[in-house]
Design an enzyme around this catalytic site. Structure first.
Site, PDB file in Angstrom:
ATOM      1  N   LYS A   1      -1.403  -9.367   2.807  1.00 20.65           N
ATOM      2  CA  LYS A   1      -0.668  -8.926   4.000  1.00 20.65           C
ATOM      3  C   LYS A   1      -1.545  -7.966   4.798  1.00 20.65           C
ATOM      4  O   LYS A   1      -2.225  -7.114   4.214  1.00 20.65           O
ATOM      5  CB  LYS A   1       0.652  -8.245   3.606  1.00 20.65           C
ATOM      6  CG  LYS A   1       1.423  -7.703   4.814  1.00 20.65           C
ATOM      7  CD  LYS A   1       2.879  -7.417   4.494  1.00 20.65           C
ATOM      8  CE  LYS A   1       3.127  -6.082   3.807  1.00 20.65           C
ATOM      9  NZ  LYS A   1       2.698  -4.899   4.576  1.00 20.65           N
TER      10      LYS A   1
ATOM     11  N   ASP B   1      -1.097  -6.033  -0.145  1.00 19.32           N
ATOM     12  CA  ASP B   1      -1.542  -5.404   1.106  1.00 19.32           C
ATOM     13  C   ASP B   1      -3.052  -5.195   1.122  1.00 19.32           C
ATOM     14  O   ASP B   1      -3.618  -4.655   0.156  1.00 19.32           O
ATOM     15  CB  ASP B   1      -0.885  -4.017   1.263  1.00 19.32           C
ATOM     16  CG  ASP B   1       0.394  -4.069   2.070  1.00 19.32           C
ATOM     17  OD1 ASP B   1       0.559  -4.988   2.894  1.00 19.32           O
ATOM     18  OD2 ASP B   1       1.241  -3.180   1.862  1.00 19.32           O
TER      19      ASP B   1
ATOM     20  N   GLU C   1       9.130  -4.314  10.529  1.00 14.95           N
ATOM     21  CA  GLU C   1       9.561  -3.027   9.975  1.00 14.95           C
ATOM     22  C   GLU C   1      10.118  -2.114  11.062  1.00 14.95           C
ATOM     23  O   GLU C   1       9.475  -1.888  12.105  1.00 14.95           O
ATOM     24  CB  GLU C   1       8.367  -2.334   9.269  1.00 14.95           C
ATOM     25  CG  GLU C   1       8.763  -0.976   8.673  1.00 14.95           C
ATOM     26  CD  GLU C   1       7.782  -0.425   7.657  1.00 14.95           C
ATOM     27  OE1 GLU C   1       6.828  -1.127   7.283  1.00 14.95           O
ATOM     28  OE2 GLU C   1       7.985   0.737   7.234  1.00 14.95           O
TER      29      GLU C   1
ATOM     30  N   GLU D   1      -1.573  -5.506   8.522  1.00 13.27           N
ATOM     31  CA  GLU D   1      -0.757  -4.914   9.582  1.00 13.27           C
ATOM     32  C   GLU D   1      -1.418  -5.129  10.938  1.00 13.27           C
ATOM     33  O   GLU D   1      -2.618  -4.883  11.096  1.00 13.27           O
ATOM     34  CB  GLU D   1      -0.586  -3.405   9.343  1.00 13.27           C
ATOM     35  CG  GLU D   1       0.194  -3.082   8.088  1.00 13.27           C
ATOM     36  CD  GLU D   1       0.398  -1.579   7.898  1.00 13.27           C
ATOM     37  OE1 GLU D   1       0.001  -0.774   8.773  1.00 13.27           O
ATOM     38  OE2 GLU D   1       0.970  -1.211   6.847  1.00 13.27           O
TER      39      GLU D   1
ATOM     40  N   ASP E   1       0.843  -1.202   0.000  1.00 15.34           N
ATOM     41  CA  ASP E   1       0.000   0.000   0.000  1.00 15.34           C
ATOM     42  C   ASP E   1       0.878   1.253   0.000  1.00 15.34           C
ATOM     43  O   ASP E   1       0.374   2.378  -0.046  1.00 15.34           O
ATOM     44  CB  ASP E   1      -1.007  -0.011   1.157  1.00 15.34           C
ATOM     45  CG  ASP E   1      -0.346  -0.090   2.518  1.00 15.34           C
ATOM     46  OD1 ASP E   1       0.887  -0.175   2.593  1.00 15.34           O
ATOM     47  OD2 ASP E   1      -1.083  -0.080   3.532  1.00 15.34           O
ATOM     48  N   SER E   2       2.217   1.050  -0.033  1.00 13.70           N
ATOM     49  CA  SER E   2       3.129   2.170  -0.279  1.00 13.70           C
ATOM     50  C   SER E   2       2.880   2.741  -1.678  1.00 13.70           C
ATOM     51  O   SER E   2       3.388   3.814  -2.014  1.00 13.70           O
ATOM     52  CB  SER E   2       4.591   1.721  -0.134  1.00 13.70           C
ATOM     53  OG  SER E   2       4.826   0.517  -0.853  1.00 13.70           O
TER      54      SER E   2
END
Ligand code: KIV
Length: 271
Positions: free
Chosen positions: A120, A90, A189, A122, A51-52
């Site tokens: 993925k 993501d 991270e 978070e 999602d970057s």
């Protein structure tokens, strides 16, 4: 014969084998067909449609604005550019935090509409139930602990996480819970290298580090940072392999000069 010709599609199973054999896992992000093709042919093990994309593709300050539809668009483009790499996508902010049913529906949409191989999410214990539900549906899940950018407004800064004992302790119990919930791997991270080592040694599944030192089972970087497209972004953990911003800038200046002077197109460049 190059690496990608010798090896078939990387799977979550081969991923685990790499950890068992002590072979490091190389992961990079990609968001479009052309870049995915380059990374896949170079032999990268995993492509993360991060999602970057919200930052490096769309120019947002954070990862929060990107939508599920936009992630699916990027993921489907990446899938079309790969034949070897495992592709993980993501789940964007707001598409899974509500409840486990919402999380499952979002994961199913990604898998069905993009053709990706896993998702993925978070977070730690607070999303474990959602992970269990997604895994039960047959969808491989990668976890993400430490600096989780979707929570940037809670953290307030992008500095190193879990330097204090309480947060380090929480991360160590979170990674065990993620493993128990069925994650096939976890991204760590921006945490201290020693903590990443302890977390990695505490689980059987592979960890992938970004700014988390050398003891993780693999490493990931955002492709635009790694090839020097994101000008002025130089955190300590980043190794920049190219200065593509300057390269492209130079090429574009040459093109402008050639067009303005009438040097392009020449006799061979016309019909
Ligand atoms: O979105 C992303 O690019 C990521 C990596 C930094 C791990 O989550």
């Amino acid at each position: 014969m190059s690496v990608h010709q010798e090896i078939k599609r990387v799977t979550t199973h081969s991923f685990q084998e790499m950890k068992n054999k002590g072979e490091k896992i190389a992961m990079l992000t990609a968001y479009d067909f052309s870049m995915a093709k380059v990374l896949d042919e170079a032999g990268v093990d995993v492509i993360l449609v991060g999602d970057s994309a919200s930052n490096v593709m769309a120019g947002h300050e954070t990862t929060l604005p990107i939508t599920l539809d936009q992630m699916i668009y990027h993921a489907a483009s990446v899938i079309r550019g790969t034949s070897r790499a495992l592709v993980v996508v993501d789940l964007p902010f707001g598409s899974y935090q509500g409840n486990s049913k919402e999380a499952l529906n979002s994961a199913i949409r990604i898998m069905k509409e993009s053709g990706a191989h896993g998702v993925k999410l978070e977070g730690g214990v607070e999303i474990a139930e959602s992970i269990e539900r997604i895994v039960a549906a047959g969808i491989p899940v990668m976890g993400h602990l430490g600096l989780t950018p979707q929570s940037i407004y809670k953290f307030g800064t992008y500095t190193v996480r879990a330097k204090e004992e309480a947060e380090a302790k929480r991360l160590k119990s979170d990674i065990l819970r993620l493993q128990e919930a069925g994650c096939f791997s976890v991204v760590l991270e921006k945490i201290p290298a020693q903590l990443a080592k302890e977390a990695t040694d505490s689980v059987l599944i592979p960890t992938i580090g970004i700014g988390a030192g050398p003891h993780c089972d693999g490493q990931v970087l955002v492709i635009n940072d790694m090839i020097g497209l994101t000008k002025g972004f130089t955190p300590r953990f980043l190794r920049q392999y190219l200065d593509l911003f300057s390269e492209i800038n130079g090429a574009v200046q040459s093109y402008i000069k050639d067009v303005k002077s009438g040097n392009f197109p020449n006799e061979k460049e016309q019909y």
